[in-house]
Design a protein around this motif. Structure first.
Motif, short mmCIF file in Angstrom:
data_model
loop_
_atom_site.label_atom_id
_atom_site.label_comp_id
_atom_site.label_asym_id
_atom_site.label_seq_id
_atom_site.Cartn_x
_atom_site.Cartn_y
_atom_site.Cartn_z
N HIS A 107 0.81 -1.22 0.00
CA HIS A 107 0.00 0.00 0.00
C HIS A 107 0.85 1.27 0.00
N ALA A 108 2.15 1.09 -0.13
CA ALA A 108 3.09 2.20 -0.29
C ALA A 108 4.35 1.64 -0.92
N PHE A 109 5.03 2.45 -1.72
CA PHE A 109 6.21 1.97 -2.42
C PHE A 109 7.28 1.49 -1.44
N ALA A 110 7.39 2.16 -0.31
CA ALA A 110 8.42 1.80 0.67
C ALA A 110 8.19 0.43 1.29
N GLU A 111 7.01 -0.17 1.10
CA GLU A 111 6.72 -1.50 1.64
C GLU A 111 7.27 -2.62 0.76
#
Length: 209
Positions: A194-198
């Motif tokens: 749900h976020a690129f950093a994940e």
């Protein structure tokens, strides 16, 4: 890791709309402002000729065909200078990922668009290879398989945001990770972030032992 571009690495919708509307308005003032963000988001993941036909049904096919090259060139030129909106943490996360994995882009875009992305945001250093139907004339599934074969990838993963991305990865025999923060939804349960950093943590969970 193979990435989709629009809706996965960045949001360039506003830049695309602006560049296309400039071309359309130059041909016919009545067409200025025809394209909107809402209309274009509904087409993300489609091949460009299909997008043109869907968004500009009022234009005769021969007129639209004659304008396609101009629209694509205007888009590439505008995007290369003005860029788009990178999703939060993209550059930092790409740096982290590229230290451990080769990275690639496979997008349903025209030739020159991925290069424009690299030019606008200086992220080409993180990617080993890329492909698109503008260069090969092939659909996304075949381009995914082409990049996998060309680079001798043993455990590839495709990351994208639309049902079309999921279908293409499946057709290419490549596992899929849904960028659920992007433009699309998937009609069945798949691994998602749900976020690129994940992405790094998700990749570690999905990696074969």
């Amino acid at each position: 890791m193979l990435f989709d571009l629009d809706g996965t690495l960045w949001d360039s919708v506003d830049s695309i709309c602006l560049s296309w509307n400039r071309v359309l308005g130059a041909h016919d003032p009545a067409l200025a402002g025809t394209l909107t963000r809402e209309k274009l988001i509904g087409c993300m993941g489609m091949l460009l000729p299909d997008i043109f036909r869907k968004l500009l049904p009022q234009l005769p096919p021969e007129t639209l065909a004659a304008m396609e090259e101009e629209l694509m060139e205007a888009e590439n030129s505008w995007v290369a200078v003005h860029g788009g909106i990178l999703y939060p943490g993209v550059e930092k996360t790409l740096g982290e990922l590229s230290a451990d994995y080769p990275l690639f882009i496979v997008s349903n875009c025209q030739a020159g668009y991925i290069e424009a992305f690299f030019q606008a945001h200086g992220l080409g250093q993180y990617f080993t290879d890329f492909e698109n139907p503008g260069r090969t004339g092939k659909p996304k599934a075949e381009n995914i398989a082409l990049v996998v074969a060309r680079n001798g990838l043993k455990h590839p993963l495709y990351i994208g945001d639309t049902q079309g991305d999921c279908n293409a990865a499946t057709a290419a025999g490549v596992p899929f990770l849904h960028a659920a923060y992007g433009f699309g939804v998937i009609d069945h349960a798949v691994p998602a972030v749900h976020a690129f950093a994940e992405i790094p943590a998700a990749v570690r969970r999905l990696s074969p032992p």
